[in-house]
Motif scaffolding. Structure first.
Motif, short mmCIF file in Angstrom:
data_model
loop_
_atom_site.label_atom_id
_atom_site.label_comp_id
_atom_site.label_asym_id
_atom_site.label_seq_id
_atom_site.Cartn_x
_atom_site.Cartn_y
_atom_site.Cartn_z
N LEU A 68 15.10 -16.76 11.44
CA LEU A 68 15.35 -15.81 12.51
C LEU A 68 14.21 -14.82 12.52
O LEU A 68 13.87 -14.24 11.49
CB LEU A 68 16.68 -15.08 12.29
N GLU A 69 13.61 -14.64 13.69
CA GLU A 69 12.51 -13.69 13.84
C GLU A 69 12.87 -12.76 15.00
O GLU A 69 13.22 -13.23 16.08
CB GLU A 69 11.22 -14.47 14.15
N VAL A 70 12.77 -11.46 14.78
CA VAL A 70 13.02 -10.47 15.82
C VAL A 70 11.72 -9.70 16.02
O VAL A 70 11.13 -9.21 15.05
CB VAL A 70 14.16 -9.50 15.43
N SER A 71 11.27 -9.61 17.28
CA SER A 71 10.02 -8.90 17.54
C SER A 71 10.02 -8.32 18.95
O SER A 71 10.88 -8.63 19.76
CB SER A 71 8.82 -9.84 17.37
N SER A 72 9.02 -7.49 19.20
CA SER A 72 8.81 -6.97 20.55
C SER A 72 8.10 -8.05 21.35
O SER A 72 7.43 -8.91 20.77
CB SER A 72 7.98 -5.69 20.47
#
Length: 144
Positions: A68-72
């Motif tokens: 899981l990767e969360v980014s702008s």
């Protein structure tokens, strides 16, 4: 995936810009893009990641291992919806289609807006109407 993750992102005060699910053999990536008018910090990404992980652990919508990767969305933000293309009218963009249109899959030009379910892209002197369902990937080209 959106039904699970959008409420999590919005509950923390952010907009879910888009979700990408990339399955490449044993390596599966679930990328969630979050946005906010004041920008997105590393701490914001970490907070959304923790909450999203908890929901995904309970609901278990993905079989097997994944990252899981969360980014702008960043300056070269990917575009997912017709509304995003409409909001980015006047911006330079790269668009890749799933299947060739007029012998090509890759287009680069200025987003002129949307018409119905199509993105209007001006490439040099020609305007293309590209159906949103045929777009594999679209990104803004940053201005420096």
């Amino acid at each position: 995936m959106e039904a699970l993750l959008v409420p999590v992102v919005e509950a923390l005060g952010y907009t879910c810009w888009g979700i990408e699910y990339l399955s490449q053999g044993k390596h599966t990536l679930l990328r969630v893009y979050i946005d906010h008018p004041d920008g997105v910090s590393v701490d914001a990404c970490a907070a959304v990641s923790r909450q999203a992980s908890a929901v995904l652990d309970v609901e278990d919508p993905i079989s097997g291992d994944y990252t899981l990767e969360v980014s702008s969305p960043g300056m070269d933000r990917p575009l997912f919806t017709l509304q995003q293309y409409a909001d980015c009218a006047g911006e330079q963009a790269k668009i890749r289609l799933r299947t060739p249109y007029e012998g090509r899959r890759n287009f680069q030009g200025v987003i002129r807006g949307v018409e119905g379910d199509e993105v209007i892209l001006q490439v040099d002197e020609h305007e293309y109407l590209l159906p949103i369902d045929s777009i594999d990937k679209g990104n803004i080209i940053p201005r420096y």
